[in-house]
Scaffold this active site. Structure first.
Site, PDB file in Angstrom:
ATOM      1  CB  CYS A   1      10.133  -1.380  -6.911  1.00 46.63           C
ATOM      2  SG  CYS A   1       8.420  -1.598  -7.417  1.00 46.63           S
TER       3      CYS A   1
ATOM      4  CG  HIS B   1       7.739  -0.059 -11.310  1.00 42.72           C
ATOM      5  ND1 HIS B   1       6.733   0.334 -12.187  1.00 42.72           N
ATOM      6  CD2 HIS B   1       7.437  -1.497 -11.189  1.00 42.72           C
ATOM      7  CE1 HIS B   1       5.952  -0.583 -12.386  1.00 42.72           C
ATOM      8  NE2 HIS B   1       6.368  -1.723 -11.810  1.00 42.72           N
TER       9      HIS B   1
END
Length: 472
Positions: A186, A207
């Site tokens: 992420c 991400h």
């Protein structure tokens, strides 16, 4: 440096793509082949084993396929002849709970000794969507330990909290210097590892919202990317793939395949995501209110995933403990603090009640008289209820699945006497919703969002998760 991109024919996800960037290192060590994921390709990277690191031996025992309550691996419980694989998962205020808990859960299922360590002054950490987790220890107690793997969950401001922890920085920097495995998902690759200087000459993913922070030449868009000792991934929706990739690097492809099957990640292409019968609208002119009762032994993956996704969709979610304490110990040893007790929660009315699974947890939910009364009232009032994994059995035993189609975890679905729907991740029948659970729980939570708010909001939530969802 030449990058090798491998498109994966995987039992995990039809969209799973694994990229591997070979490094010019010593040829005496190679990463696992990933042959359970890769067709007609072999992957190798070199990395010498440091003298002072824990020995890396292939795990000889295989995980059980029985759905039973298990406890995390501990030094006392592990055969001293085969040192356990030690894994560090640091957490802080604002850590993404799906990522942290899925990593911990999956690695513990594989047999790793996983330590969830808080970088905060206290062990209790409030995650990015409000789930309250209790770490196993403080990061300061990990500073002199040697880990086979360090895995950083993402989330904001969780990734910043990890970045600003000097102890964690030193531990992870030493991990990288000694060529042991580390990874991040992420926001953490861009926000945490990059400022520490641990991504030099590494091709990485993260991400999509943080891709612009990565050096353009080194950024890739695959869900999972392995570059030497470092593994990176994109978001909550790729957490299962990320965790399973780490399992394979620690234990080998056969163990990874078995864990994937246990988590119901196999045959993803052949399973319908949702089937709906006796369709009715779930419409509200206000924010829907959802109750999620939990107990010791409840499945942590299912608790945090449902809570996280529903809160992302702006649903009012209440987590209530049926135990004497608001803190419960979930099926793989993750400690979660509920918002309130079930007796306090019973003072309110809920648009939806969802029971998470876990064999031991389901049994304890079934024994709660207060919860039984709430569920009975829910049905009489024509409100919505549902369950995942082994908990549809609870609904069945309370007489709440009569004349309803439902599904459940494969190990318990045969105990349902109503009309069962096999091979489907999520089944909706009127105002009852059930699911097989575990890796299917993302589809389950998104199905609820879709019923509440429609396709557009559901797709928006799925995009934030980096989870594949149909455009129409």
């Amino acid at each position: 440096m030449e990058s090798v991109s491998v498109t994966v024919s995987s039992f995990i996800s039809p969209s799973f793509a694994l990229n591997v960037c070979p490094l010019k290192l010593s040829p005496v060590f190679s990463l696992p082949s990933f042959s359970s994921f890769v067709s007609n390709a072999s992957v190798a990277a070199a990395s010498p084993q440091p003298k002072n690191s824990a020995p890396t031996r292939r795990r000889s025992s295989k995980p059980t396929k029985n759905l039973t309550l298990t406890t995390p691996t501990t030094p006392e419980a592990t055969n001293s002849a085969v040192p356990p694989k030690k894994v560090l998962v640091p957490v802080g205020f604002g850590t993404e709970e799906m990522e942290a808990v899925i990593i911990v859960d999956v690695l513990r299922r594989a047999g790793a000794q996983v330590t969830m360590a808080s970088v905060e002054p206290q062990l209790e950490v409030e995650a990015s969507s409000g789930t309250r987790l209790v770490a196993d220890t403080s990061i300061s107690n990990c500073s002199h330990q040697v880990f086979d793997l360090i895995a950083l969950p993402g989330g904001m401001p969780g990734s910043v909290r990890l970045r600003d922890c000097e102890i964690l920085k030193k531990i992870t920097s030493k991990q990288a210097e000694e060529k042991r495995l580390y990874g991040a998902i992420c926001a953490a690759p861009a926000v945490t590892l990059l400022p520490w200087g641990l991504l030099r000459r590494k091709q990485i993913t993260c991400h999509p919202a943080f891709t612009d922070k990565l050096p353009t030449f080194w950024a890739v868009k695959s869900n999972i990317h392995v570059s030497g000792e470092v593994t990176t991934s994109r978001g909550p929706g790729t957490s299962f793939e990320f965790a399973l990739c780490l399992v394979e690097q620690l234990f080998g492809e056969s163990v990874a395949k078995e864990i994937g099957e246990l988590l119901l990640m196999h045959n993803a292409d052949n399973s319908l995501k949702k089937e709906e019968f006796n369709e009715v609208e779930w419409f509200f002119d206000r924010m829907p209110r959802v109750l999620i009762p939990i107990a010791n032994g409840s499945e942590e993956i299912e608790i945090v995933t449902i809570v996280d996704i529903l809160r992302r969709a702006k649903v009012d979610v209440v987590v209530a403990s049926v135990e004497r304490s608001t803190q419960i110990v979930a099926s793989q040893g993750v400690k979660i603090i509920a918002d309130k007790s079930i007796s306090d929660a019973a003072e309110s009315v809920y648009d939806l009640i969802i029971l998470p699974g876990g064999v031991a947890g389901a049994e304890r939910l079934q024994k709660s008289r207060i919860l039984k009364k709430l569920l009975k009232e829910q049905k009489v009032a024509g409100r919505i209820y549902g369950a995942v994994c082994s908990s549809p059995i609870v609904l069945h035993k309370h007489g709440l699945l009569k004349a309803k189609k439902a599904t459940a975890h494969p190990s318990v679905i045969g105990k349902l006497t109503n009309e069962v729907v096999n091979g489907t991740k999520v089944v909706v029948d009127g105002k009852v919703i059930t699911s097989r659970g575990l890796a299917n729980v993302i589809d389950f939570a998104l199905a609820i969002v879709s019923k509440f708010f429609g396709h557009a909001r559901t797709r928006s939530v799925a995009e934030g998760l980096v989870f594949e969802y149909p455009r129409s």
